[in-house]
Scaffold this motif. Sequence first.
Motif, PDB file in Angstrom:
ATOM      1  N   GLU A  93      -5.988   7.275  -3.283  1.00 53.99           N
ATOM      2  CA  GLU A  93      -6.437   6.150  -2.460  1.00 53.99           C
ATOM      3  C   GLU A  93      -7.446   5.275  -3.204  1.00 53.99           C
ATOM      4  O   GLU A  93      -7.418   4.045  -3.103  1.00 53.99           O
TER       5      GLU A  93
ATOM      6  N   VAL B 252      -5.636   3.027  -5.574  1.00 56.00           N
ATOM      7  CA  VAL B 252      -4.945   1.957  -4.858  1.00 56.00           C
ATOM      8  C   VAL B 252      -5.951   0.879  -4.468  1.00 56.00           C
ATOM      9  O   VAL B 252      -5.699  -0.321  -4.621  1.00 56.00           O
ATOM     10  N   ALA B 253      -7.100   1.319  -3.994  1.00 55.74           N
ATOM     11  CA  ALA B 253      -8.140   0.369  -3.594  1.00 55.74           C
ATOM     12  C   ALA B 253      -8.586  -0.473  -4.779  1.00 55.74           C
ATOM     13  O   ALA B 253      -8.752  -1.692  -4.672  1.00 55.74           O
TER      14      ALA B 253
ATOM     15  N   HIS C 195      -4.222   0.621   6.025  1.00 52.75           N
ATOM     16  CA  HIS C 195      -2.858   0.139   5.795  1.00 52.75           C
ATOM     17  C   HIS C 195      -1.893   1.300   5.594  1.00 52.75           C
ATOM     18  O   HIS C 195      -0.750   1.251   6.063  1.00 52.75           O
ATOM     19  N   ALA C 196      -2.333   2.337   4.864  1.00 51.01           N
ATOM     20  CA  ALA C 196      -1.446   3.480   4.640  1.00 51.01           C
ATOM     21  C   ALA C 196      -1.119   4.150   5.967  1.00 51.01           C
ATOM     22  O   ALA C 196       0.034   4.498   6.242  1.00 51.01           O
TER      23      ALA C 196
ATOM     24  N   CYS D 103      -9.669  -3.810  -2.840  1.00 47.92           N
ATOM     25  CA  CYS D 103     -10.152  -3.655  -1.469  1.00 47.92           C
ATOM     26  C   CYS D 103     -10.836  -2.301  -1.339  1.00 47.92           C
ATOM     27  O   CYS D 103     -10.897  -1.529  -2.290  1.00 47.92           O
TER      28      CYS D 103
ATOM     29  N   VAL E 243       0.828  -1.201   0.000  1.00 47.51           N
ATOM     30  CA  VAL E 243       0.000   0.000   0.000  1.00 47.51           C
ATOM     31  C   VAL E 243       0.868   1.259   0.000  1.00 47.51           C
ATOM     32  O   VAL E 243       0.600   2.213  -0.744  1.00 47.51           O
TER      33      VAL E 243
ATOM     34  N   ARG F 185       0.592   3.922  -2.837  1.00 46.01           N
ATOM     35  CA  ARG F 185      -0.009   5.195  -2.433  1.00 46.01           C
ATOM     36  C   ARG F 185       0.999   6.341  -2.460  1.00 46.01           C
ATOM     37  O   ARG F 185       0.695   7.442  -2.937  1.00 46.01           O
TER      38      ARG F 185
ATOM     39  N   THR G  85      -9.831   0.270   3.736  1.00 46.29           N
ATOM     40  CA  THR G  85      -8.717  -0.649   3.979  1.00 46.29           C
ATOM     41  C   THR G  85      -7.399  -0.004   3.567  1.00 46.29           C
ATOM     42  O   THR G  85      -6.380  -0.137   4.253  1.00 46.29           O
ATOM     43  N   VAL G  86      -7.432   0.707   2.433  1.00 50.27           N
ATOM     44  CA  VAL G  86      -6.205   1.401   1.999  1.00 50.27           C
ATOM     45  C   VAL G  86      -5.792   2.425   3.045  1.00 50.27           C
ATOM     46  O   VAL G  86      -4.622   2.538   3.422  1.00 50.27           O
ATOM     47  N   LYS G  87      -6.785   3.192   3.526  1.00 50.53           N
ATOM     48  CA  LYS G  87      -6.472   4.205   4.545  1.00 50.53           C
ATOM     49  C   LYS G  87      -5.846   3.539   5.774  1.00 50.53           C
ATOM     50  O   LYS G  87      -4.885   4.041   6.349  1.00 50.53           O
TER      51      LYS G  87
END
Lengths: 169, 404
Positions: free
Chosen positions: A136, A139-140, A153-154, A145, A125, A129, A149-151
């Motif tokens: 975001e 990336v998702a 993990h980031a 995902c 991520v 990112r 979820t990206v937020k």
Amino acid sequence: MIRRVNAPGHSDVYPSRDLVDDFDTEFDNLWSRAYGVAYVVLGDRGESEDVAQETLARALVRWKKVSAYAEPWVVRVAGNLAIDRVRKQRRARGVPPAGDVAPLDAQRVDLQRALLVLSPKQREVVVLRYLVDLPEAEVAQTLGCSVGTVKTHASRGLAALRRSLEVAG
Amino acid sequence: MSDFDFDALRDATPPSPDAGRRAAVDARARSLRARTRLNRLALSSVSVVAVVALVVGIAASQRDEGPEVIVEGPTSTTTLPPATTTTGPNPTTSTTPPVVGATDAVSATFVSPAQGWVLESNGTVAGTTDGGTTWSDVGAIGGFDGGRIRFADSMHGFAFNEAQLFTTADGGRSWSLTPTPFTGADDLAASGGEVYAVAFDDATTSFHIWSSPADQLSWSEDSLSISPGGGPVASFQFVFSGSSGWLLSVDRVVISGAQLTPTGRWGPWGTTPCTDTGGPAWLAASSPNGLVASCEEGTFTGPRISHGISFSTDGGQTFARHDAPSSGPVASPNSTTAVVADGSGLQRTTDSGTTWHRVFADRQGASANDLGFTTATQGFVISGDGTMLMTYDAGATWQPVTLP
């Protein structure tokens, strides 16, 4: 926007002419992605070009498999190759103290040190990112995902970076 | 510490991906393809020889009269010999290896409680014959980038990454780039004198398992087809114990699995653990019927991420799940004990997941590779910063070891 290419069916172990044409179409974008990721990590043009070359060669050989996810695959492999070179450099030269180098290089040393301690998921991520600079939402979509979820993990990835630097510093 | 300024780290005037760079990529890719082509020829030759050998009735005897295997036994990092054969160092009398500075191990494997190898990032291969107490350089693999190392016995070893396979037949002293009928193994393991690899099959656009006698490579492709998942990169994990074998397929989430059947073929594994929990899983075996799976749940489905540990005592037909504080690569020395590498070090349970204790805190919070047990008490792991750790008390304590 990351373009997904659906690889056509083909029975040969080698890329067909269509697949090579497809690879050629994608080449400039993929090479730039691989080089860009490697450069952020390594800060050296020669090393970064070599990483991009190795990454694209591996992609070409497996193009039928990776073409559907070419860009995230290339980004991930380039990132891993670059991080692996950092490991080798650390072994050969030791770890340069961030305070003894120019500010920009110090940031790169920080990043190198931090990337080494992220989990694979966090690194995936963080690379997409922040190193590739994808939004975001993209990336998702790339990882299949949710944006949340990206937020997560980031955020956790950056927190892990900070923790590792605080511990190491 | 302030946030990273990633923009400042980018190349403001990156070079263009011109025709010369495209040609350079072609040249590098050609060498990979050449190996595949060479291997096809080699396979054809092997097939002809095999047919002739069968006709004259000597093929079987040749196999039976193959090189003597000094150390027999499975080599998966999660393989566990019977507890009664434990011959590793006595944890109460062994000398704790000295703590060392930065090392850079990337992969490790054992074929017996005493004998193991570790691959370092520069391609150096070090070996131990005393259960990991002392190590010495054995050989080096030139032109090998990263990857993992596995051995089938004391002589025959394999080092692989997504593009290359190197093999040794002299215990790791010399290594050769070896052609394969597949391009890059996604995982490779050895057990019971066989070496297994899982790789993408271009012809069927799916993954297949290849196997070969470890001491005389002649690859056969299993008919079982394993579909890729929806993620960017699928990953696979072989686990062996005794005559049992499993393969777990993960692509963001657990996709499917395969089981080694008594006939030596692979069949579908219909009850893979963590299949519907929305995240990846890691697998280990403590016995031919004892499996444990560490599951990260909800990673790709939300709304929150949780962790679970699942134990099976019937060879993976059913699993009993418990909450866990974290998830990650797992190893299991017995049916109720598991050690999980969770990115902050190692967590351990001895009661099937009811209670947990952190048994090793990694200073840098690094992830781990090649976590495994070689006996009911002896185990090893490569931490994310390249340090190799050993345990001689079933994972209760871990000590860094000195590599040459």
